[in-house]
Design an enzyme around this catalytic site. Structure first.
Site, PDB file in Angstrom:
ATOM      1  N   ASP A 159       0.790  -1.234   0.000  1.00  0.00           N
ATOM      2  CA  ASP A 159       0.000   0.000   0.000  1.00  0.00           C
ATOM      3  C   ASP A 159       0.823   1.286   0.000  1.00  0.00           C
ATOM      4  O   ASP A 159       1.794   1.406   0.764  1.00  0.00           O
ATOM      5  CB  ASP A 159      -0.895   0.061   1.240  1.00  0.00           C
TER       6      ASP A 159
ATOM      7  N   GLN B 100       4.153   0.565   2.339  1.00  0.00           N
ATOM      8  CA  GLN B 100       4.320  -0.659   3.100  1.00  0.00           C
ATOM      9  C   GLN B 100       5.477  -1.463   2.506  1.00  0.00           C
ATOM     10  O   GLN B 100       5.520  -1.694   1.299  1.00  0.00           O
ATOM     11  CB  GLN B 100       3.030  -1.474   3.047  1.00  0.00           C
TER      12      GLN B 100
ATOM     13  N   ASP C 274      -5.785   1.344   8.860  1.00  0.00           N
ATOM     14  CA  ASP C 274      -5.568   2.242   7.718  1.00  0.00           C
ATOM     15  C   ASP C 274      -6.194   3.622   7.932  1.00  0.00           C
ATOM     16  O   ASP C 274      -7.031   4.079   7.154  1.00  0.00           O
ATOM     17  CB  ASP C 274      -6.108   1.634   6.414  1.00  0.00           C
TER      18      ASP C 274
ATOM     19  N   GLU D 108     -10.971  -2.014   3.473  1.00  0.00           N
ATOM     20  CA  GLU D 108      -9.635  -1.523   3.757  1.00  0.00           C
ATOM     21  C   GLU D 108      -9.401  -0.148   3.114  1.00  0.00           C
ATOM     22  O   GLU D 108     -10.060   0.252   2.169  1.00  0.00           O
ATOM     23  CB  GLU D 108      -8.582  -2.511   3.231  1.00  0.00           C
TER      24      GLU D 108
END
Length: 485
Positions: free
Chosen positions: A43, A59, A162, A216
């Protein structure tokens, strides 16, 4: 005495140095897309323009090409074209993030760059714990963790992560991707006066029947006067040509009611129709543009079959895209700065019949149609095919599956016909923008490294103009000067 954070950083930098030659020898390394120096990237995080510089965190698992206790890697750019790899921003070295510094966002406040992220923890029983954490920097590179700022509210499982933070009329707001106790996806909304104490206001959106068990990477904002919520639901069933990836990414639009803490929205629309696109994040830059970058990957979708794994890396990010809301739909357009990638115009031709050309593996191809095409095919490097038929209205992308060797496809319907197309080709990816970004297809493309042939099959009477440019192959600087850190 060396701290746990310093030890983790040292290990990550050693992994970069150890695998550097192997990674850089891969012919699938990209020429102008952000990618990991080694290991796995997923991400985009903390996407912001701060003190004039663009910052993209991501990430990162530096030790192997699978998922695990993620770090935050960090790129910076002055022009959105040339990207420099910065020192590691966050390491999973504290009790509240020991199993991963998971995704989050960045804001500017008190002349500091502040990042909110999810601290992922597995307790002694192996159960998941989740914390929304803060770290801050005075120079954009060195971050000091400030610990936990929000714990898990009632009504959710520990799949709560998140955070995306923004300010509205003097108050701070945070949306968090969530799963309710009934195992349904939702987006939680939190509010704060000071970024320290956060109050849970309830669900901004969700649950929605049929829209998955976990949402997400939420991102909510106003675009051209329209309230938008982008998120990535997991557990959505395929419906014809829609929702064909393992997990989806899309958006809903409506009216954002801050007082009630609700987004009264319509139906869910996919944001990208390609094989690999997930977990995008947007921000507003100093020019007032809403810019979005996504992960060119999908969790649990044949990741183990990517050919880059043997070179000790996997995945990359998309190009930055400008978002516009036009006639009830989000359009994604390549940003103007992408023209700076052009090194040489290769050809500009009006085509009335079939055409074959060779293209470098970093190239831009643009097609403009006088009217609307009847039938059209574009074959890229004997690996990926794009077809359009005016009779059916379908535009389709096909490739050979990395997992099965069978042909797989993704499609959209162009009611107005195919009028314009822009294609960005990198060594192992393609991004296709149709009709000024009304539909977008993003995919990895693992053609044979020395393959250069592109073929157009034109079966209509319309005349189309094809223009191609060679693009730079050196826009990503991955020298992080490990020895000086």
């Amino acid at each position: 005495m060396i701290t746990s954070e310093e030890k983790l950083r040292k290990q990550a930098y050693e992994a970069v140095e150890k695998n550097k030659e192997t990674v850089q020898a891969d012919p699938y390394r990209q020429g102008y897309h952000m990618m990991p120096p080694v290991g796995l990237l997923n991400d985009p995080n903390g996407w912001i323009q701060w003190r004039g510089t663009y910052h993209m965190f991501f990430q990162w698992m530096p030790f192997h090409t699978g998922h695990g206790a993620k770090y935050w890697g960090h790129y910076s750019s002055e022009n959105l074209v040339d990207w420099k790899l910065e020192p590691i921003a966050l390491t999973p070295g504290d009790w509240f993030d020991k199993n991963g510094c998971y995704s989050g966002s960045a804001i500017e406040h008190d002349d500091k760059l502040k990042v909110f992220y999810t601290g992922n923890v597995r307790n002694n029983q192996g159960e998941r714990e989740t914390y929304q954490c803060l770290a801050e920097s005075i120079n954009g590179n060195d971050f000091v963790k400030k610990g936990v700022k929000a714990e898990l509210p009632e009504g959710y499982t520990a799949h709560f992560r998140d955070p995306k933070v923004w300010k509205h009329e003097g108050k701070w707001y945070m949306v968090v991707g969530a799963q309710t106790l009934e195992r349904q996806g939702a987006v939680a909304l939190l509010e704060s006066e000071d970024l320290e104490i956060w109050t849970h206001k309830g669900e901004l959106a969700g649950p929605v029947e049929g829209l998955g068990y976990m949402w997400e990477c939420p991102d909510t904002f106003e675009l051209d006067g329209q309230g938008v919520l982008i998120f990535s639901p997991q557990g959505v069933e395929a419906q014809g040509i829609d929702f064909n990836n393992q997990y989806q990414t899309g958006y809903v639009t409506g009216e954002l009611d801050y007082e009630a803490g609700k987004l009264n929205h319509g139906a869910f629309t996919e944001l990208d129709r390609g094989f690999e696109f997930y977990a995008p994040q947007s921000m507003i830059d100093k020019k007032g543009r809403r810019l979005l970058v996504g992960w060119m990957g999908v969790p649990d979708q044949n990741e183990e079959h990517h050919p880059t794994i043997k070179h000790h890396w996997i995945h990359n990010l998309t190009l930055p895209r400008e978002l516009k809301f036009i006639n009830g739909k989000i359009h994604q357009l390549p940003i103007e700065e992408m023209k700076q990638l052009r090194e040489e115009k290769l050809f500009e031709e009006v085509v009335g019949a079939d055409l074959s050309k060779t293209l470098p593996r970093t190239a831009e191809l643009e097609m403009d149609v006088d009217g609307s095409l009847s039938q059209f095919e574009l074959h890229l490097f004997d690996y990926l095919s794009l077809t359009y038929s005016k009779e059916t209205g379908y535009f389709t992308m096909e490739r050979t599956s990395l997992a099965t060797g069978n042909t797989e496809s993704r499609s959209c319907r162009l009611i107005e016909g195919l009028q314009q197309m822009k294609v960005f080709i990198d060594h192992s990816s393609v991004e296709i923008f149709l009709n000024d970004g009304k539909e977008v297809f993003t995919s990895r493309m693992f053609a044979e490294p020395d393959e250069r042939m592109v073929k157009v099959v034109h079966k209509g009477k319309e005349r189309l103009k094809l223009t191609a440019w060679q693009l730079r192959n050196d826009a990503i600087d991955q020298d992080i000067h490990v020895n000086n850190i």
